[in-house]
Design a protein around this motif. Sequence first.
Motif, PDB file in Angstrom:
ATOM      1  N   ILE A   1       0.850  -1.187   0.000  1.00 38.33           N
ATOM      2  CA  ILE A   1       0.000   0.000   0.000  1.00 38.33           C
ATOM      3  C   ILE A   1       0.887   1.238   0.000  1.00 38.33           C
ATOM      4  N   ILE A   2       0.380   2.318  -0.566  1.00 35.96           N
ATOM      5  CA  ILE A   2       1.157   3.552  -0.639  1.00 35.96           C
ATOM      6  C   ILE A   2       1.577   3.983   0.756  1.00 35.96           C
ATOM      7  N   ARG A   3       2.855   4.274   0.908  1.00 34.04           N
ATOM      8  CA  ARG A   3       3.391   4.619   2.216  1.00 34.04           C
ATOM      9  C   ARG A   3       2.751   5.906   2.736  1.00 34.04           C
ATOM     10  N   GLY A   4       2.369   5.887   3.986  1.00 36.04           N
ATOM     11  CA  GLY A   4       1.729   7.040   4.605  1.00 36.04           C
ATOM     12  C   GLY A   4       0.221   6.929   4.675  1.00 36.04           C
ATOM     13  N   THR A   5      -0.338   5.924   4.022  1.00 37.79           N
ATOM     14  CA  THR A   5      -1.794   5.773   4.030  1.00 37.79           C
ATOM     15  C   THR A   5      -2.315   5.523   5.435  1.00 37.79           C
ATOM     16  N   THR A   6      -1.616   4.662   6.180  1.00 40.78           N
ATOM     17  CA  THR A   6      -2.047   4.350   7.545  1.00 40.78           C
ATOM     18  C   THR A   6      -2.014   5.588   8.428  1.00 40.78           C
ATOM     19  N   SER A   7      -0.952   6.388   8.300  1.00 42.27           N
ATOM     20  CA  SER A   7      -0.854   7.615   9.091  1.00 42.27           C
ATOM     21  C   SER A   7      -1.972   8.585   8.741  1.00 42.27           C
ATOM     22  N   TRP A   8      -2.297   8.652   7.460  1.00 37.38           N
ATOM     23  CA  TRP A   8      -3.367   9.545   7.005  1.00 37.38           C
ATOM     24  C   TRP A   8      -4.715   9.129   7.587  1.00 37.38           C
ATOM     25  N   ILE A   9      -4.983   7.827   7.572  1.00 40.19           N
ATOM     26  CA  ILE A   9      -6.237   7.327   8.141  1.00 40.19           C
ATOM     27  C   ILE A   9      -6.258   7.539   9.650  1.00 40.19           C
ATOM     28  N   SER A  10      -5.110   7.316  10.302  1.00 40.92           N
ATOM     29  CA  SER A  10      -5.037   7.479  11.748  1.00 40.92           C
ATOM     30  C   SER A  10      -5.317   8.922  12.156  1.00 40.92           C
ATOM     31  N   GLN A  11      -4.811   9.877  11.373  1.00 38.36           N
ATOM     32  CA  GLN A  11      -5.081  11.285  11.685  1.00 38.36           C
ATOM     33  C   GLN A  11      -6.573  11.589  11.603  1.00 38.36           C
ATOM     34  N   GLY A  12      -7.228  11.042  10.582  1.00 42.29           N
ATOM     35  CA  GLY A  12      -8.662  11.264  10.455  1.00 42.29           C
ATOM     36  C   GLY A  12      -9.440  10.683  11.617  1.00 42.29           C
ATOM     37  N   LEU A  13      -9.064   9.478  12.045  1.00 48.82           N
ATOM     38  CA  LEU A  13      -9.746   8.861  13.183  1.00 48.82           C
ATOM     39  C   LEU A  13      -9.505   9.647  14.470  1.00 48.82           C
ATOM     40  N   LYS A  14      -8.290  10.174  14.617  1.00 50.88           N
ATOM     41  CA  LYS A  14      -7.979  10.953  15.813  1.00 50.88           C
ATOM     42  C   LYS A  14      -8.779  12.251  15.843  1.00 50.88           C
ATOM     43  N   LEU A  15      -8.927  12.894  14.693  1.00 50.06           N
ATOM     44  CA  LEU A  15      -9.739  14.111  14.630  1.00 50.06           C
ATOM     45  C   LEU A  15     -11.196  13.813  14.966  1.00 50.06           C
ATOM     46  N   GLN A  16     -11.682  12.694  14.476  1.00 51.51           N
ATOM     47  CA  GLN A  16     -13.058  12.321  14.789  1.00 51.51           C
ATOM     48  C   GLN A  16     -13.226  12.074  16.287  1.00 51.51           C
ATOM     49  N   GLU A  17     -12.236  11.436  16.886  1.00 45.78           N
ATOM     50  CA  GLU A  17     -12.291  11.179  18.326  1.00 45.78           C
ATOM     51  C   GLU A  17     -12.280  12.483  19.117  1.00 45.78           C
ATOM     52  N   GLU A  18     -11.474  13.447  18.685  1.00 48.30           N
ATOM     53  CA  GLU A  18     -11.428  14.735  19.382  1.00 48.30           C
ATOM     54  C   GLU A  18     -12.739  15.500  19.217  1.00 48.30           C
ATOM     55  N   GLN A  19     -13.385  15.357  18.076  1.00 42.84           N
ATOM     56  CA  GLN A  19     -14.693  15.984  17.897  1.00 42.84           C
ATOM     57  C   GLN A  19     -15.713  15.402  18.867  1.00 42.84           C
ATOM     58  N   LEU A  20     -15.683  14.095  19.037  1.00 40.02           N
ATOM     59  CA  LEU A  20     -16.600  13.457  19.983  1.00 40.02           C
ATOM     60  C   LEU A  20     -16.311  13.901  21.413  1.00 40.02           C
ATOM     61  N   GLN A  21     -15.034  14.031  21.750  1.00 38.79           N
ATOM     62  CA  GLN A  21     -14.675  14.485  23.092  1.00 38.79           C
ATOM     63  C   GLN A  21     -15.128  15.922  23.332  1.00 38.79           C
ATOM     64  N   LEU A  22     -14.988  16.764  22.305  1.00 39.18           N
ATOM     65  CA  LEU A  22     -15.428  18.146  22.444  1.00 39.18           C
ATOM     66  C   LEU A  22     -16.943  18.215  22.619  1.00 39.18           C
ATOM     67  N   GLY A  23     -17.670  17.395  21.863  1.00 35.27           N
ATOM     68  CA  GLY A  23     -19.120  17.369  22.021  1.00 35.27           C
ATOM     69  C   GLY A  23     -19.538  16.900  23.398  1.00 35.27           C
ATOM     70  N   ALA A  24     -18.834  15.881  23.920  1.00 39.10           N
ATOM     71  CA  ALA A  24     -19.144  15.403  25.271  1.00 39.10           C
ATOM     72  C   ALA A  24     -18.841  16.473  26.319  1.00 39.10           C
ATOM     73  N   HIS A  25     -17.764  17.238  26.097  1.00 38.07           N
ATOM     74  CA  HIS A  25     -17.408  18.307  27.034  1.00 38.07           C
ATOM     75  C   HIS A  25     -18.467  19.408  27.030  1.00 38.07           C
ATOM     76  N   VAL A  26     -18.999  19.735  25.847  1.00 35.11           N
ATOM     77  CA  VAL A  26     -20.048  20.760  25.759  1.00 35.11           C
ATOM     78  C   VAL A  26     -21.298  20.305  26.492  1.00 35.11           C
TER      79      VAL A  26
ATOM     80  N   LYS B   1     -21.419  18.273  28.938  1.00 34.75           N
ATOM     81  CA  LYS B   1     -21.125  18.236  30.370  1.00 34.75           C
ATOM     82  C   LYS B   1     -21.221  19.626  30.995  1.00 34.75           C
ATOM     83  N   LEU B   2     -20.843  20.657  30.244  1.00 31.72           N
ATOM     84  CA  LEU B   2     -20.914  22.020  30.775  1.00 31.72           C
ATOM     85  C   LEU B   2     -22.352  22.475  30.977  1.00 31.72           C
TER      86      LEU B   2
END
Length: 240
Positions: free
Chosen positions: A17-42, A44-45
């Motif tokens: 597979i093209i090198r860097g594909t896994t890192s690219w997908i991982s970044q997207g998943l991490k951003l999605q996780e941070e969005q969910l955390q931000l929504g949960a924080h809102v 909670k406030l």
Amino acid sequence: RAAVQQELVENEAKDGIIRGTTSWISQGLKLQEEQLQLGAHVRKLGRKITPEDANKLEDRRRLLQGRIDTYEKLLLDAPKAVLDKYEVLSKDQLQARTFVIDPKVVGQRNLNLPWFWHMDVGKTGDASQYMIDFYRVQWLRCKARRDRWQEEYIRVLTEMQAFVLYCQHHARQWKARQERSDQLGELGHTSYAAGRVAMWTDMGEEAKTFFEQVVSPGDMDIAFNGREPVVYPDVYRSLL
């Protein structure tokens, strides 16, 4: 998540597979996780928050939005092979649907599996028997759908031909009545029959002209010139 990412990296090196594909997908998943955390924080406030909390929340939102914008720019610059393999993932494709696993559910004949179900089919050597049966059932469903539309295609062309022949048949009948009335000297009957001949002839010609505008020349040959339709063979080379 770290274990899954490590497994993806190993597969990336092993499968070419093209090198860097896994890192690219991982970044997207991490951003999605941070969005969910931000929504949960809102949530909670709550509704009543202090100005200080509101400012911190806005700073956090802007930081996350900046990272998302950067990620989207990277997406536009991604290699063509990656963009061809990973399509846009819509929200409705992430819904759990029982028709995927339950063949008895009705109303599913025109439903398609999301694109990620078709990725790397047969390339995993440790596929379970359940997944093998699953893909085979999906193939049979697709074949049944293909056969149904093949039959519908032939039926539509047959109905096109049948309508034109129907008009021509009535035109011939009224033509015979016109000639018979003319021989008997019945001018009124002859005139009426001539009008009917013109009506049925025009209907058939107009229908054929309209069909020529909406279907291909090959379909017209099949419908009116006796050309045999193309029937695609049932090819199934299983990779499972």
